[in-house]
Write a protein that holds these residues in place. Structure first.
Motif, PDB file in Angstrom:
ATOM      1  N   GLY A 771      49.175  26.505  43.668  1.00 57.39           N
ATOM      2  CA  GLY A 771      47.918  27.021  43.312  1.00 57.39           C
ATOM      3  C   GLY A 771      47.734  27.105  41.822  1.00 57.39           C
ATOM      4  O   GLY A 771      46.558  27.433  41.298  1.00 57.39           O
ATOM      5  N   GLY A 772      48.639  27.155  40.881  1.00 54.11           N
ATOM      6  CA  GLY A 772      48.476  27.246  39.514  1.00 54.11           C
ATOM      7  C   GLY A 772      48.646  28.846  39.169  1.00 54.11           C
ATOM      8  O   GLY A 772      48.467  29.811  40.151  1.00 54.11           O
ATOM      9  N   SER A 773      48.568  29.176  38.064  1.00 50.04           N
ATOM     10  CA  SER A 773      48.778  30.467  37.609  1.00 50.04           C
ATOM     11  C   SER A 773      47.273  31.233  37.561  1.00 50.04           C
ATOM     12  O   SER A 773      46.281  30.649  37.316  1.00 50.04           O
ATOM     13  CB  SER A 773      49.587  30.599  36.223  1.00 50.04           C
ATOM     14  N   LEU A 774      47.417  32.476  37.446  1.00 51.90           N
ATOM     15  CA  LEU A 774      46.155  33.183  37.395  1.00 51.90           C
ATOM     16  C   LEU A 774      45.567  33.176  35.885  1.00 51.90           C
ATOM     17  O   LEU A 774      44.371  32.967  35.870  1.00 51.90           O
ATOM     18  CB  LEU A 774      46.432  34.772  37.251  1.00 51.90           C
ATOM     19  N   TYR A 775      46.420  32.825  34.886  1.00 48.19           N
ATOM     20  CA  TYR A 775      45.928  32.694  33.533  1.00 48.19           C
ATOM     21  C   TYR A 775      44.988  31.512  33.631  1.00 48.19           C
ATOM     22  O   TYR A 775      43.792  31.362  32.924  1.00 48.19           O
ATOM     23  CB  TYR A 775      47.138  32.477  32.580  1.00 48.19           C
ATOM     24  N   LYS A 776      45.461  30.406  34.366  1.00 54.96           N
ATOM     25  CA  LYS A 776      44.695  29.223  34.318  1.00 54.96           C
ATOM     26  C   LYS A 776      43.540  29.400  35.203  1.00 54.96           C
ATOM     27  O   LYS A 776      42.362  28.596  34.652  1.00 54.96           O
ATOM     28  CB  LYS A 776      45.511  27.983  34.876  1.00 54.96           C
ATOM     29  N   HIS A 777      43.618  30.191  36.176  1.00 54.58           N
ATOM     30  CA  HIS A 777      42.172  29.956  36.763  1.00 54.58           C
ATOM     31  C   HIS A 777      41.301  31.147  36.118  1.00 54.58           C
ATOM     32  O   HIS A 777      39.973  30.885  36.140  1.00 54.58           O
ATOM     33  CB  HIS A 777      42.493  31.053  38.107  1.00 54.58           C
ATOM     34  N   LEU A 778      41.647  31.938  35.206  1.00 56.25           N
ATOM     35  CA  LEU A 778      40.810  33.166  34.366  1.00 56.25           C
ATOM     36  C   LEU A 778      40.179  32.164  33.257  1.00 56.25           C
ATOM     37  O   LEU A 778      38.981  32.383  32.773  1.00 56.25           O
ATOM     38  CB  LEU A 778      41.510  34.292  34.040  1.00 56.25           C
ATOM     39  N   HIS A 779      41.034  31.305  32.414  1.00 54.20           N
ATOM     40  CA  HIS A 779      40.859  30.975  31.191  1.00 54.20           C
ATOM     41  C   HIS A 779      40.743  29.571  30.984  1.00 54.20           C
ATOM     42  O   HIS A 779      40.329  29.078  29.922  1.00 54.20           O
ATOM     43  CB  HIS A 779      41.924  31.560  30.283  1.00 54.20           C
ATOM     44  N   GLU A 780      41.096  28.866  32.074  1.00 54.58           N
ATOM     45  CA  GLU A 780      41.154  27.315  31.829  1.00 54.58           C
ATOM     46  C   GLU A 780      40.379  26.666  32.876  1.00 54.58           C
ATOM     47  O   GLU A 780      40.360  25.547  33.066  1.00 54.58           O
ATOM     48  CB  GLU A 780      42.410  26.751  31.880  1.00 54.58           C
ATOM     49  N   GLY A 781      39.508  27.755  33.781  1.00 55.56           N
ATOM     50  CA  GLY A 781      38.783  26.956  34.797  1.00 55.56           C
ATOM     51  C   GLY A 781      37.483  26.231  34.176  1.00 55.56           C
ATOM     52  O   GLY A 781      37.303  26.698  33.167  1.00 55.56           O
ATOM     53  N   SER A 782      36.931  25.652  35.058  1.00 55.92           N
ATOM     54  CA  SER A 782      35.790  24.431  34.474  1.00 55.92           C
ATOM     55  C   SER A 782      34.666  24.692  35.455  1.00 55.92           C
ATOM     56  O   SER A 782      34.916  24.921  36.563  1.00 55.92           O
ATOM     57  CB  SER A 782      36.132  23.140  34.294  1.00 55.92           C
ATOM     58  N   LYS A 817      52.272  39.513  32.950  1.00 57.37           N
ATOM     59  CA  LYS A 817      51.265  38.728  32.424  1.00 57.37           C
ATOM     60  C   LYS A 817      50.616  37.684  33.428  1.00 57.37           C
ATOM     61  O   LYS A 817      51.319  37.529  34.252  1.00 57.37           O
ATOM     62  CB  LYS A 817      51.820  38.049  31.105  1.00 57.37           C
ATOM     63  N   SER A 818      49.325  37.424  32.987  1.00 58.04           N
ATOM     64  CA  SER A 818      48.707  36.504  33.986  1.00 58.04           C
ATOM     65  C   SER A 818      49.299  35.254  34.307  1.00 58.04           C
ATOM     66  O   SER A 818      49.295  34.596  35.566  1.00 58.04           O
ATOM     67  CB  SER A 818      47.202  36.319  33.657  1.00 58.04           C
ATOM     68  N   SER A 819      50.042  34.803  33.190  1.00 57.93           N
ATOM     69  CA  SER A 819      50.664  33.477  33.639  1.00 57.93           C
ATOM     70  C   SER A 819      51.885  33.485  34.494  1.00 57.93           C
ATOM     71  O   SER A 819      52.537  32.650  35.083  1.00 57.93           O
ATOM     72  CB  SER A 819      51.184  32.872  32.113  1.00 57.93           C
ATOM     73  N   ASN A 820      52.351  34.663  34.730  1.00 60.31           N
ATOM     74  CA  ASN A 820      53.556  35.021  35.615  1.00 60.31           C
ATOM     75  C   ASN A 820      52.899  35.325  37.051  1.00 60.31           C
ATOM     76  O   ASN A 820      53.663  35.669  37.919  1.00 60.31           O
ATOM     77  CB  ASN A 820      54.414  36.187  35.031  1.00 60.31           C
ATOM     78  N   VAL A 821      51.610  35.456  37.213  1.00 65.64           N
ATOM     79  CA  VAL A 821      50.999  35.669  38.472  1.00 65.64           C
ATOM     80  C   VAL A 821      50.231  34.177  38.952  1.00 65.64           C
ATOM     81  O   VAL A 821      49.624  33.555  38.486  1.00 65.64           O
ATOM     82  CB  VAL A 821      49.722  36.458  38.485  1.00 65.64           C
ATOM     83  N   LEU A 822      51.248  33.720  40.149  1.00 66.72           N
ATOM     84  CA  LEU A 822      50.930  32.581  40.541  1.00 66.72           C
ATOM     85  C   LEU A 822      49.953  32.793  41.985  1.00 66.72           C
ATOM     86  O   LEU A 822      49.956  33.588  42.670  1.00 66.72           O
ATOM     87  CB  LEU A 822      52.180  31.663  41.046  1.00 66.72           C
TER      88      LEU A 822
END
Length: 975
Positions: A771-782, A817-822
């Motif tokens: 499902g990708g990283s938490l960082y992507k869900h928080l900061h790169e979602g569209s 960090k959020s990029s280490n939470v998948l």
């Protein structure tokens, strides 16, 4: 057909055997009921300490058994007290045979399972104490329906769930009920208010919700009520003021609102009143001074406003007064000097003004704390622990985080027992009084973030017990006094952001306990004393932005000092500042050819004939050394080329028949390396040559790149290629640590599936999370594709549980960090990259390098340099930042055009200004419960406390989050 519990079956057969074969005794059959009942009870219990070894079924009576008391006339068992016996197992039906049992205490064991629905129906039973076990399940609704003469029941600190039985209100003989620290949910049954004989009610730390029902005025005998740490809403019923015998009221950590009921003024016997961490509004009522018996008053973390009422002076017995984190204004009333029994005073995080209250130095205050609220502090416990009030006994004086002004009086020196002095973050002026040197018991002195001027008093060295000295962010000038070298207990010296000048005293090198030093942003000059290299416990030493010059001390900590800790000193030289120092060589020794003597001269004469070149001994040595260096460089270059070639071959030659140490021996070959898959799957179906292509790359981090590949069975895995080979331990140590990590399993941790080893290449093989990283869900979602509130809460809770599990197994994550939470396919979080601190012995030096600067926003303040002590509280800090990131949707550090926004500071400032709700992610606007979001942000701020000891353990964090979670109708649809 229902399955029968094995232990129950054994107990049943044991009873039959005992009845069939027990020899005939001269004792009455009723006595045998007690013997048999206790033996059957013992059969369901594990007794590792052999505490029940005296229980023998052949005895005629159990009255001499440990933990058993009998009526001396009838020889019937009346009391069974096995408290703290380290017992485990289940509470069987044997106890129901004890027909004359009056007291049952099985507290402080590890008993599990449910409790018998008939236990409370023993007619003679008066006291039941099953607290501090691992009991679980629902309490039957009719449990209290036929409760006989039951007067006291405690089920505290277990795992019971479901609703509190409605039959509780029908047990008319009850005087004490303690169901605290469980997971009871639903509303409080109104029938409880019908227990006219009830003296004590403790339902704290559960998941109870709804309003506190009306009718409490019926409890005419109530002395103590504790409903804290629940989710109660609405107003406090006015009827509480009719319980005239009330001595202790604790309604803290709920969602209560409105004003404080005026009827409470009638409770003249009340000594403890705690309404903290709610949403009460209005001014502090003036009638509070009518509660003449009050010893503790806690209104902290609410929305009270206005000034402190003068009537506080009437509370002559008051020991604890806490109004922190409200909107209190004005100054403290001068008449409070007459509260001579005051021990704890906390008005932190308000808007108090005026000079420092002079009466504090004249009254009998033993502890004055206006610092940040400590989550979970139980003021009733503080009262019993604090000594009698006396000016000479004052130990803690904390007036920080307000707007107090004026000077610090010299009278501070009279507080001879003072151990902790914190006046930071005010507007104090004038000099630091020299009388602080008279405080021989002082351990912490914090005067930071004020407007103090003058110099650091030389008398400060007289504070022989001083461990922490913080004078940063003031206007202090002059030199650092050499007397600082006599404060031999110092571990922390923070005097940055001042106007200090002159050299750094060599005497600091005598302070062998020093761990953290910050002298940055001053005007210090001269060279650094060589003695500093001898400090054995130094963790950080920041001298940046001064006028220091020369070479850094050689050896010890300074061999690995961070470049950021020495930056801003143009004349400093050495490896840390990437600037070579000028060579300081002795004058060359040459022979004078025109001299007839054999003398040795230090200069080359101007009359040297024939232009002869005469080399000095040092020059010859230098030429020889240069030649050796050139040869060394060439040799290393050749070796590096060979190693790269070998590494490339090793990557391509990943064995196709790797092993599993649990099923068969893995292959080991000097050319191909060693592959171990814990699951026994033999190899990669794609072949090693496809592992490290850009197409397979998932991402890059501070410790290496991550690639996706497929095992032979078709299962996808993620492979981390470590790029820190020079830091990795030997093969034996590496494999030992990896195998330990491979055994760690938790639903919220990314599982380690295997590893690959060569001396120049190490791979870690993980399960693939899609499902990708938490960082992507928080900061790169569209668009609208963002995380709902429920998603975010579950991610925070799952991450907290994974960290708590790691800490229980003595593993520190170190890189939260959020990029280490998948996020997996079902939305569950999985924390990755754990355990690397165990693989890399030099990780603490490496982690602050440029390769993982992205993690700096999550780093605890104690990471001031490369060599740091790694502990669990560092993880707690990173988790706190992560919580704020999830709730706000903002990055830990955001760089604007002309500003840098630090997330923790932003949320803390919003909280102090009463607008914390504005910090919640705008994408959730109107779709989040404020009663969950605000406490979660407060929890994040507590986790990011600057002082590590103030941060909670992760196990406590999980408990707090579970208390915050309050399912309500329609909440599932939010977001």
């Amino acid at each position: 057909m229902k399955m029968i519990n094995l232990s129950t079956l054994l107990s049943f057969w044991l009873v039959l055997l005992l009845v069939a074969f027990l020899p005939v005794r001269s004792l009455s059959p009723s006595l045998n009921d007690d013997v048999l009942g206790l033996i059957v009870f013992k059969a369901d219990i594990q007794d590792p300490s052999q505490k029940l070894s005296s229980w023998n079924e052949d005895d005629d009576t159990p009255c001499n058994w440990i933990g058993v008391k009998c009526n001396p006339r009838s020889n019937r068992v009346t009391e069974l007290n096995l408290e703290g016996f380290s017992l485990s197992g289940r509470i069987g039906r044997g106890l129901l045979q004890l027909k004359f049992l009056r007291k049952l205490s099985l507290a402080r064991n590890n008993l599990s399972g449910s409790i018998s629905p008939n236990l409370a129906k023993l007619e003679s039973l008066r006291i039941i104490d099953l607290s501090e076990n691992s009991l679980s399940g629902f309490i039957p609704d009719d449990f209290f329906k036929q409760c006989g003469s039951l007067r006291s029941i405690s089920l505290a600190r277990n795992r019971f769930s479901g609703k509190i039985p409605g039959s509780l209100g029908s047990c008319a003989t009850l005087a004490a009920v303690n169901l605290s620290w469980n997971q009871f949910s639903g509303t409080l049954p109104g029938g409880v208010w019908g227990l006219s004989g009830l003296r004590s009610l403790d339902l704290s730390a559960n998941l109870l919700e709804g309003e506190i029902p009306a009718g409490i005025e019926g409890l005419n005998n109530l002395r103590s009520i504790d409903l804290s740490k629940n989710r109660f809403t609405g107003h406090v019923p006015d009827g509480i003021g009719s319980c005239l015998l009330l001595r202790s009221i604790d309604l803290s950590m709920n969602l209560l609102s409105g004003s404080v009921p005026h009827t409470i003024r009638n409770l003249s016997l009340c000594s403890y009143l705690n309404l903290s961490m709610n949403s009460f509004v209005g001014e502090v009522p003036g009638w509070i001074g009518e509660l003449k018996s009050l010893e503790a008053l806690d209104f902290s973390v609410n929305n009270f406003s206005g000034q402190v009422p003068e009537s506080i002076t009437n509370l002559k017995l008051l020991k604890v007064l806490n109004f922190s984190a409200n909107g209190i204004t004005g100054s403290l009333p001068a008449s409070m000097g007459r509260n001579v029994n005051l021990l704890v005073l906390d008005f932190s995080q308000n808007s108090m003004t005026g000079d420092l209250p002079g009466w504090i130095f004249k009254s009998g205050v033993s502890q004055v704390s206006l610092s940040e609220y400590k989550l979970g502090a139980k003021l009733s416990n503080i009262i019993s622990a604090l000594p009698g009030a006396s000016l000479q006994k004052i130990q803690v004086l904390d007036l920080s985080h307000n707007s107090f002004s004026g000077e610090i009086t010299n009278g501070i020196g009279a507080l001879s027992s003072l151990q902790f002095l914190n006046l930071s973050r005010n507007s104090l002026i004038g000099p630091v009084p020299g009388t602080v040197g008279e405080l021989k018991a002082l351990e912490v002195l914090d005067l930071s973030h004020n407007l103090l001027n003058g110099s650091i008093p030389v008398e400060v060295g007289g504070a022989s017990s001083l461990k922490e000295l913080r004078l940063n962010a003031n206007f202090l000038g002059g030199k650092i006094p050499t007397s600082i070298g006599t404060a031999f207990s110092l571990t922390t010296l923070i005097i940055s952001q001042n106007n200090l000048s002159g050299p750094i005293p060599a005497e600091i090198g005598k302070l062998n306990n020093l761990e953290n030093v910050d002298l940055s942003f001053n005007k210090l000059a001269g060279t650094l004393p060589k003695q500093l290299a001898n400090l054995p416990h130094l963790l950080s030493f920041n001298i940046s932005h001064n006028n220091l010059q020369g070479e850094l001390p050689a050896g010890g900590f300074f061999n690995t000092i961070s470049p950021t800790s020495v930056s801003g000193n143009p004349s400093l030289c050495g490896a840390a500042v990437n600037k070579s120092c000028p060579a300081v060589l002795p004058k060359p020794i040459v022979l004078n050819p025109n001299s007839s003597s054999d003398s040795i001269s230090g200069e080359l004469p101007t009359t040297v004939g024939h232009k002869r070149i005469i080399l000095s001994i040092s020059a010859l040595i230098a030429i020889g050394a240069a030649a050796v260096i050139v040869v060394g460089v060439i040799s290393i270059t050749v070796l590096n080329l060979r190693v790269r070639s070998s590494t490339s071959r090793s990557a391509v030659a990943l064995p196709l028949s790797g092993g599993d140490e649990y099923s068969r021996s893995p292959t080991t070959d000097a050319n191909s390396g060693k592959l171990v898959m814990f699951s026994g799957e033999p190899d990669f179906s794609t072949g090693a040559h496809a592992l490290f292509t850009k197409d397979c790359e998932l991402g890059r981090g501070g410790f290496g790149a991550v690639y996706r590949t497929v095992l032979q069975g078709g299962r996808s895995v993620a492979i981390k290629k470590l790029t820190v080979s020079s830091l990795v331990k030997s093969q034996d140590e590496f494999e030992r640590e990896v195998k330990k990590l491979g055994k760690i399993r938790h639903p919220n941790l990314v599982a380690l599936e295997g590893y690959y080893w060569t001396p120049s290449l190490q791979l870690l093989i993980y399960e693939s999370v899609s499902g990708g990283s938490l960082y992507k869900h928080l900061h790169e979602g569209s668009g609208g594709n963002h995380l709902s509130w429920n998603d975010r809460f579950n991610i925070v809770l799952g991450t907290a549980k994974s960290l708590a599990h790691l800490h229980q197994t003595n593993i520190i994550h170190y890189n939260i960090k959020s990029s280490n939470v998948l996020i997996d396919g079902s939305g569950e979080p999985k924390l990755g990259d754990f355990g690397l601190a165990r693989l890399l012995p030099m990780l603490d030096r490496y982690v602050l390098s440029s390769k993982i600067q992205s993690a700096l926003g999550y780093m605890a303040p104690e990471f001031a340099c490369r060599t740091v002590k790694i502990n669990e509280k560092c993880d707690v800090y990173g988790f706190g930042v992560l919580v704020l990131e999830v709730v706000t949707g903002k990055r830990p550090v955001e760089y604007m055009e002309d500003d840098v926004v630090v997330l923790c500071d932003m949320v803390r400032g919003a909280l102090e200004e009463g607008r914390v709700e504005e910090c919640v992610d705008q994408r959730l606007q109107g779709k989040f419960p404020a009663e969950e979001a605000i406490p979660m942000m407060k929890l994040g701020l507590i986790c990011t406390s600057q002082v590590p000891s103030n941060r909670p353990e992760m196990g406590e964090v999980v408990n707090i989050l579970e208390l915050i979670r309050c399912p309500s109708e329609g909440q599932e649809d939010m977001g």
